[in-house]
Design an enzyme around this catalytic site. Structure first.
Site, short mmCIF file in Angstrom:
data_model
loop_
_atom_site.label_atom_id
_atom_site.label_comp_id
_atom_site.label_asym_id
_atom_site.label_seq_id
_atom_site.Cartn_x
_atom_site.Cartn_y
_atom_site.Cartn_z
N HIS A 58 0.84 -1.19 0.00
CA HIS A 58 0.00 0.00 0.00
C HIS A 58 0.88 1.25 0.00
O HIS A 58 2.04 1.20 0.41
CB HIS A 58 -0.91 0.01 1.23
N GLU A 60 1.08 3.97 1.85
CA GLU A 60 1.69 4.41 3.10
C GLU A 60 2.81 3.47 3.54
O GLU A 60 3.85 3.93 4.02
CB GLU A 60 0.63 4.50 4.21
N CYS A 88 -5.99 2.53 5.58
CA CYS A 88 -6.68 1.28 5.91
C CYS A 88 -6.15 0.78 7.26
O CYS A 88 -5.17 1.31 7.79
CB CYS A 88 -6.44 0.25 4.81
N CYS A 91 -2.34 -0.05 7.17
CA CYS A 91 -1.51 1.15 7.10
C CYS A 91 -1.58 1.93 8.40
O CYS A 91 -0.58 2.50 8.84
CB CYS A 91 -1.93 2.00 5.91
#
Length: 161
Positions: A58, A60, A88, A91
């Site tokens: 992801h 991040e 999310c 993250c």
């Protein structure tokens, strides 16, 4: 509320540009992130789940890894994260482990859910007893694993984080 000025707008625009670039390249979903220390970008990332065949890739997480490598540290205490969407659960956990000063996000998790990036099931699963989770978690006590924990507890030269 934290004041949003031209500096913050500049860094958020960078995060959004990364989200658009990664999406257009087919690397993954429309998510981008930059990590800033002072006025310098020290990390950047965009969703690369499809490109890397990695469900943890992801924006991040990629940005945190990049910043930590560049700064040669495992904590980002003096940094800020700018991300194109509210993080999310994975993250969010990574962000708390990295310990930045603050996080700025553009789109909300509800807006992400509206385009089929819905994390609500993960939030719901967190409080479900292990045996009732959609993916069961099964306790499997192991004495060797406990021994490793005992050694860590007694280790004199450990670095806590």
């Amino acid at each position: 509320m934290y004041p949003i000025g031209e500096r913050e707008k500049k860094f958020m625009a960078m995060a959004v540009a990364l989200s658009e670039r990664g999406m257009a390249a087919g690397d993954g979903g429309p998510f981008g992130s930059v990590i800033v220390k002072g006025d310098e970008v020290v990390g950047e990332g965009w969703n690369q789940v499809l490109k890397l065949n990695d469900p943890t890739a992801h924006a991040e997480v990629i940005a945190i890894r990049d910043a930590c490598q560049r700064l040669q540290t495992f904590q980002l205490n003096d940094c800020e994260i700018f991300t194109s969407c509210e993080p999310c659960p994975m993250c969010l956990g990574a962000i708390y482990w990295a310990r930045p000063a603050r996080v700025f996000y553009a789109n909300t998790k509800e807006e992400a859910a509206a385009i089929h990036f819905d994390d609500s099931f993960i939030y719901e699963e967190i409080n479900v007893p292990h045996g009732q989770k959609k993916i069961p978690f099964i306790a499997f006590p192991n004495e060797a694993a406990r021994d490793v924990f005992r050694v860590w507890k007694e280790k004199g030269d450990k670095t806590l984080y």
